[in-house]
Scaffold this motif. Structure first.
Motif, PDB file in Angstrom:
ATOM      1  N   LEU A  35       4.454 -32.645  15.432  1.00 53.10           N
ATOM      2  CA  LEU A  35       3.838 -31.605  16.259  1.00 53.10           C
ATOM      3  C   LEU A  35       4.851 -30.877  17.143  1.00 53.10           C
ATOM      4  N   GLN A  36       6.043 -31.451  17.276  1.00 54.59           N
ATOM      5  CA  GLN A  36       7.044 -30.889  18.186  1.00 54.59           C
ATOM      6  C   GLN A  36       7.567 -29.554  17.687  1.00 54.59           C
ATOM      7  N   ASP A  37       7.681 -28.587  18.591  1.00 48.58           N
ATOM      8  CA  ASP A  37       8.216 -27.274  18.241  1.00 48.58           C
ATOM      9  C   ASP A  37       9.709 -27.364  17.971  1.00 48.58           C
ATOM     10  N   THR A  38      10.281 -26.280  17.497  1.00 45.82           N
ATOM     11  CA  THR A  38      11.720 -26.230  17.204  1.00 45.82           C
ATOM     12  C   THR A  38      12.343 -24.997  17.852  1.00 45.82           C
ATOM     13  N   GLY A  39      13.662 -24.969  17.862  1.00 45.82           N
ATOM     14  CA  GLY A  39      14.390 -23.802  18.348  1.00 45.82           C
ATOM     15  C   GLY A  39      14.127 -23.487  19.806  1.00 45.82           C
ATOM     16  N   VAL A  86      11.502 -22.309  21.203  1.00 43.76           N
ATOM     17  CA  VAL A  86      10.187 -22.757  21.667  1.00 43.76           C
ATOM     18  C   VAL A  86      10.282 -24.202  22.160  1.00 43.76           C
ATOM     19  N   TYR A  87      11.003 -25.020  21.403  1.00 40.75           N
ATOM     20  CA  TYR A  87      11.213 -26.413  21.834  1.00 40.75           C
ATOM     21  C   TYR A  87      11.978 -26.460  23.157  1.00 40.75           C
ATOM     22  N   ALA A  88      13.004 -25.630  23.286  1.00 37.13           N
ATOM     23  CA  ALA A  88      13.772 -25.583  24.536  1.00 37.13           C
ATOM     24  C   ALA A  88      12.874 -25.208  25.704  1.00 37.13           C
ATOM     25  N   GLY A  89      11.964 -24.253  25.470  1.00 37.92           N
ATOM     26  CA  GLY A  89      11.034 -23.856  26.521  1.00 37.92           C
ATOM     27  C   GLY A  89      10.106 -24.994  26.909  1.00 37.92           C
ATOM     28  N   TYR A 138       0.421 -31.283  26.639  1.00 37.70           N
ATOM     29  CA  TYR A 138       0.595 -29.887  27.025  1.00 37.70           C
ATOM     30  C   TYR A 138       1.844 -29.234  26.433  1.00 37.70           C
ATOM     31  N   TYR A 139       2.869 -30.047  26.147  1.00 38.79           N
ATOM     32  CA  TYR A 139       4.161 -29.468  25.744  1.00 38.79           C
ATOM     33  C   TYR A 139       4.615 -29.906  24.349  1.00 38.79           C
ATOM     34  N   ALA A 190      10.026 -15.683  29.311  1.00 40.54           N
ATOM     35  CA  ALA A 190       9.425 -15.244  28.051  1.00 40.54           C
ATOM     36  C   ALA A 190      10.404 -15.286  26.880  1.00 40.54           C
ATOM     37  N   LYS A 191      11.690 -15.434  27.153  1.00 36.70           N
ATOM     38  CA  LYS A 191      12.691 -15.502  26.084  1.00 36.70           C
ATOM     39  C   LYS A 191      12.519 -16.745  25.210  1.00 36.70           C
ATOM     40  N   PHE A 192      11.723 -17.706  25.680  1.00 37.87           N
ATOM     41  CA  PHE A 192      11.578 -18.966  24.951  1.00 37.87           C
ATOM     42  C   PHE A 192      10.337 -19.006  24.068  1.00 37.87           C
ATOM     43  N   GLY A 193       9.722 -17.876  23.828  1.00 39.80           N
ATOM     44  CA  GLY A 193       8.574 -17.874  22.924  1.00 39.80           C
ATOM     45  C   GLY A 193       7.294 -17.456  23.610  1.00 39.80           C
ATOM     46  N   GLU A 194       6.185 -17.588  22.892  1.00 35.28           N
ATOM     47  CA  GLU A 194       4.887 -17.109  23.365  1.00 35.28           C
ATOM     48  C   GLU A 194       4.480 -17.731  24.694  1.00 35.28           C
TER      49      GLU A 194
END
Length: 517
Positions: free
Chosen positions: A244-248, A250-253, A101-102, A482-486
């Protein structure tokens, strides 16, 4: 102070263990019914169950446990109970969610599991220390922070929490039974069977729960070691998820959202933590209670959630999760062992007894804590009602286990955070430094003598408000989240705790100065 049936008060020991400004032991006998007195004074429904009580069903509900009916025989149970409660198959899916999921790598998942479990376990361990000190159940203890009305609100939230935990547990146990039977046993029937077995223990009560949980973890630990071996034969690839891991941001979220779920898996036990040690002697070391509870949660949760995160690095298991959820993963793990593997899966499916039993037990106590009239119905009968409710809910949501689990655990952390904060601040600020005599344990069931609760209720509402703007769920993402991306990042429990911690002390001080309670 000595412990046991012939316990007598030792003023010097009391003063050494509990400063007089924090605790009141005056008129203790008036505040605590003896076990034999409970059924006589609570009404006709209790007398109707006299035969059941004679067979060992616990009579006592939320009534305070007197000093001379406490002992230290379940001290080690503080460790073993939590080991068994969390060494269950319903803990396994939490780690699976990290990648599914993450999109977290195994390394990130482990970092979140260790850090947020440690925080959540500390919260639960603090609440656990209050059980022996007061002889009260958790929801009753909360009345000293938010009053009778606020305590009833917490009880409602706790009832929903324990029903939710139980529903998700029996869904997974039912899934495994159905998979083992090659779908010959309908999922609905599997859920009912697993839930019924769990009901038996919590019907009998405190003693039966402790005796079962003392040993149940041993066999389960052996089975999980077998899972490690079988998965290792397939080949772990701890770098499989890195691409597959997000960055920035989005990753923090992603990290925060998964961390919120992990926090709830350990802190989620806080609303029931004192329920299982209120019969320990008041002079037991608070440090010992804290450490045993913390390790009792930390060891099995990190072990199992870390194991399940590792399972998702095996391609066959990741594919099995996509097709058949957590139950499909476990079926795939034991597939090479044929009938022997199915036998072990049956044992795992019934491991949720260790989880559902304390949930249902404490849910029944929380129902009693709602209204004085509900105390006149024995805890055992409320446990039966709780079983019926969560079984119906599990059957209704049986096809959406992972979605229910992830959403439920994330939301759970919001109210747990403000609950822990108000109890913590009340204990360490007001009961030690502001209110003369600290806890007056004779008023635990008195609407007129407990705190009014306006400060606590308002502070918790502030926590709710900030949680809403900080949350990130599939069905809603707050402005801050919402500050952490979509897909957002869930800061709900952190911001709920911060808001409550800031608002509660000044308001509670004003409330006490005005109402003197």
């Amino acid at each position: 102070m000595s412990s046991g049936k012939n316990l007598e008060y030792d003023d010097k020991a009391l003063e050494a263990n509990y400063p007089t400004e924090a605790y009141t032991y005056e008129n203790d006998d008036a505040a605590a019914l003896r076990e034999a007195e409970v059924a006589q004074k609570k009404g006709p429904v209790f007398r109707w169950l006299n035969k059941a009580f004679a067979m060992g069903v616990e009579v006592r509900g939320i009534e305070r446990v007197p000093e001379d009916e406490r002992d230290g025989k379940h001290t080690i149970g503080l460790l073993l109970l939590w080991w068994s409660v969390n060494m269950v198959v319903s803990t396994v899916p939490i780690g699976l969610l990290a990648q599914a999921y993450y999109y977290l790598s195994f390394q990130s998942a482990m970092a979140a599991i260790v850090a947020f479990t440690a925080i959540g376990a500390a919260c639960t361990a603090f609440i656990a220390t209050l059980g022996p000190q007061t002889g009260l159940r958790t929801m009753v203890i909360s009345r000293y922070s938010v009053g009778y009305v606020g305590g009833s609100i917490f009880s409602i939230l706790n009832i929903l929490t324990q029903l939710g935990f139980s529903a998700t547990a029996v869904i997974l146990g039912g899934q495994i039974l159905t998979n083992v039977s090659n779908d010959k046993l309908p999922l609905e029937a599997s859920i009912v069977i697993v839930g019924l077995v769990a009901l038996l223990l919590c019907f009998f009560g405190y003693e039966a729960v402790h005796q079962w949980e003392r040993y149940a973890w041993i066999l389960l630990f052996v089975i999980y070691c077998m899972i490690f071996g079988l998965a290792g034969a397939r080949g772990f690839d701890i770098n499989a998820q890195k691409s597959l891991q997000d960055t920035g941001l989005v990753y923090a979220g992603d990290f925060l959202s998964f961390g919120g779920i992990v926090f709830s898996s350990s802190a989620g036990w806080a609303p029931i933590a004192a329920d299982f040690n209120c019969r320990l002697p008041a002079n037991i070391s608070r440090t010992k209670v804290f450490i045993l509870t913390w390790f009792g949660l930390m060891v099995p949760l990190v072990f199992l959630e870390g194991m399940s995160a590792a399972l998702m690095t095996v391609p066959d298991y990741a594919a099995a999760f996509a097709e058949g959820d957590a139950g499909g993963v476990l079926a795939e793990i034991f597939r090479p062992w044929g009938g022997g593997g199915k036998f072990l899966l049956v044992i795992l499916s019934f491991s949720i007894i260790c989880n559902c039993t304390p949930n249902t037990y404490s849910c029944a106590l929380s129902i009693q804590a709602l209204l004085p009239q509900f105390e006149k119905v024995p805890r055992a009968l409320w446990a039966v009602l709780a079983f019926v409710i969560y079984t119906v809910a599990a059957v209704a949501g049986r096809e959406h286990f992972s979605e229910i689990l992830s959403n439920f655990l994330a939301i759970l952390g919001y109210w747990i955070a403000f609950f822990i904060v108000v109890v913590f601040e009340e204990h360490y600020i007001f009961r030690r430094h502001v209110i003369p005599g600290g806890y007056d344990l004779t008023v635990y069931d008195s609407f007129r003598r407990l705190p009014v609760g306006l400060a606590g209720i308002f502070a918790c509402c502030c926590g709710v408000a900030l949680a809403v703007v900080s949350m990130a769920q599939v069905w809603y993402i707050g402005p801050l989240g919402a500050k952490f991306g979509e897909y957002g990042g869930d800061l709900g429990f952190e911001m709920s705790a911060v808001a409550t911690a800031i608002v509660y002390p000044p308001l509670r001080y004003l409330e006490y100065k005005h109402f003197k309670r």
